[in-house]
Design an enzyme around this catalytic site. Structure first.
Site, short mmCIF file in Angstrom:
data_model
loop_
_atom_site.label_atom_id
_atom_site.label_comp_id
_atom_site.label_asym_id
_atom_site.label_seq_id
_atom_site.Cartn_x
_atom_site.Cartn_y
_atom_site.Cartn_z
CG HIS A 254 -1.38 1.41 1.77
ND1 HIS A 254 -0.90 2.20 2.65
CD2 HIS A 254 -2.44 2.07 1.02
CE1 HIS A 254 -1.37 3.47 2.76
NE2 HIS A 254 -2.31 3.36 1.70
CG ASN A 256 -1.51 7.48 1.27
OD1 ASN A 256 -1.31 8.53 1.41
ND2 ASN A 256 -1.61 6.36 1.88
CE1 TYR A 257 5.18 8.76 0.08
CE2 TYR A 257 4.90 7.25 -1.63
CZ TYR A 257 5.63 7.57 -0.48
OH TYR A 257 6.30 6.50 0.06
N GLY A 407 -19.74 14.48 -1.21
CA GLY A 407 -19.22 14.58 -2.48
C GLY A 407 -18.30 13.50 -2.86
NE ARG A 409 -16.12 7.65 -8.95
CZ ARG A 409 -15.48 7.20 -9.64
NH1 ARG A 409 -14.17 6.86 -9.65
NH2 ARG A 409 -16.15 6.73 -10.71
#
Length: 422
Positions: A254, A256-257, A407, A409
């Site tokens: 996993h 994320n940045y 808003g 997703r």
């Protein structure tokens, strides 16, 4: 020989471990992708670019009695940056869809040569056109929002290319979506491949006004936010990925940045970076763990010797399943609210981290994708994935923030979950 790797984590992680690593195996040949973009220019693989030295990354002074060395709303961007759902079964890579705004086509009264400049050629390597219009990106090339958007698009394309080459079967589907409150994203998903059960790499570039709940969470963590008429404009962007292989001897990764800006009423702009990368194997393998952590350490060490120990410990503490009394995996690095010494220096650090993704993980996939495994080992993989699901739904701040953000997703937020688990 069992390997417990206590030095990698401060607490228990698994109740069963695997012995020494098996034989190296080569995976599928390049079938789904070519390393050259439409312009015939070689798309650089992360880790091969020249890396600049930087020193002194850290955190700013205390604000409102609270330290900025804490995890707060920016971690929630991982939810917004999550991965979009794809159709079941084999999926095909969609062709690049041109923006209706004309960002990829010649504009009236604009010289054709300008439309084929370095930025346009760079964008041809991406999975889809940038969320921001190219004309806007050209107007502000030195703005950090522009630089970060191009970095996450490049990271997405390079990681998707590397994974598709290894899989040699299924291709990535590309879903380009818009957010009515402002911005949008590009979600790329490969499912039911030869090597990967599910691999998703998504980018998100969103803007608008922070919700009252979001602002409340930020203030509770020490941010002094001065709103104007109750509004706090923000911009946020990032890349996020979770990769679940089929073989139980191949680990899940996993990463994320992300980058976040909030504009206050007096015109002051607060900014910070966050992110990280962590590994979750079903069976512990010492050589794999050393390779993964060494690669991340080398990326961090370019910007200061204290960063890897600090961010490794933060990762160990964050990915802890409290009700199980165990950690989700063998860790990696994790950081948030990184806002000093300067935008450029922190951005270069994040660049180094993104360039470490492929070399830290793909060799492990190639090493184990053809390993033999038993039904019992597959069952253990399913049980370990169940722990992954528990953490994401019960503790992950990004998931919680995303689910309660107007808003957002839902499909993208929950895309990090594996196809199958027990």
């Amino acid at each position: 020989m069992a390997v417990h790797l206590r030095w990698l984590s401060a607490g228990p992680c698994w109740r069963a471990v695997r012995g020494a690593c098996g034989e190296l195996h080569a995976c599928g040949e390049l079938r789904a992708w070519s390393p050259r973009c439409a312009a015939g220019r070689l798309c650089r693989t992360p880790g091969t670019a020249c890396r600049e030295q930087s020193r002194g990354l850290g955190y700013g002074p205390r604000v409102g009695g609270g330290s900025r060395l804490r995890t707060r709303l920016a971690a929630g961007l991982a939810g917004l940056v999550g991965l979009a759902a794809a159709a079941f079964g084999h999926v095909e890579r969609a062709e690049m869809v041109r923006k209706s705004s004309g960002a990829q086509s010649a504009s009236p009264g604009r010289p054709e040569e300008e439309e084929d400049d370095e930025l346009a050629r760079r964008c041809r390597c991406f999975m889809a056109p940038p969320v921001t219009d190219l004309r806007e990106l050209r107007r502000r090339p030195d703005d950090m929002k522009s630089k970060m958007e191009l970095l996450i698009l490049e990271t997405q394309a390079q990681v998707c290319q590397a994974l598709a080459q290894v899989d040699g079967g299924a291709r990535f589907s590309v879903d380009r979506w818009e957010r009515k409150e402002g911005g949008g994203g590009i979600s790329c998903v490969l499912q039911d491949g030869h090597v990967f059960e599910k691999a998703g790499v998504s980018i998100s570039v969103v803007h608008g006004n922070l919700s009252e709940e979001a602002a409340k969470q930020m203030r509770s963590r020490g941010k002094l936010l001065k709103a104007k008429d109750g509004k706090l404009p923000f911009s946020a962007m990032g890349v996020s990925s979770v990769i679940h292989p089929k073989n139980p001897h191949t680990p899940t990764i996993h990463f994320n940045y992300r980058y976040f800006e909030v504009e206050e009423a007096d015109g002051n702009t607060l900014w910070w970076f966050g992110g990280g990368c962590d590994l979750t194997p079903t069976y512990l393998n010492q050589e794999d763990a050393v390779h993964f952590h060494r690669t991340l350490k080398e990326a961090c060490d370019q910007h200061g010797p204290d960063l890897y120990p600090k961010f490794k410990k933060w990762c160990d503490d964050y990915f802890f399943i409290a009700h199980r009394g165990e950690r989700r995996g063998i860790g990696g690095i994790f950081f948030d609210d990184l806002d000093s010494p300067s935008k450029e220096e922190v951005f270069r650090f994040v660049q180094s981290c993104t360039q470490a993704i492929i070399p830290s993980y793909v060799p492990l996939v190639k090493k184990h994708c053809n390993d033999a495994f038993t039904p019992q080992e597959k069952l253990w993989q399913q049980l370990r994935r169940g722990r992954y699901v528990e953490f994401n739904l019960l503790y992950d701040r990004g998931t919680k923030f995303g689910l309660f953000t107007p808003g957002s997703r839902i499909e993208s937020i929950l895309m990090s979950l594996p196809l199958t688990a027990r």
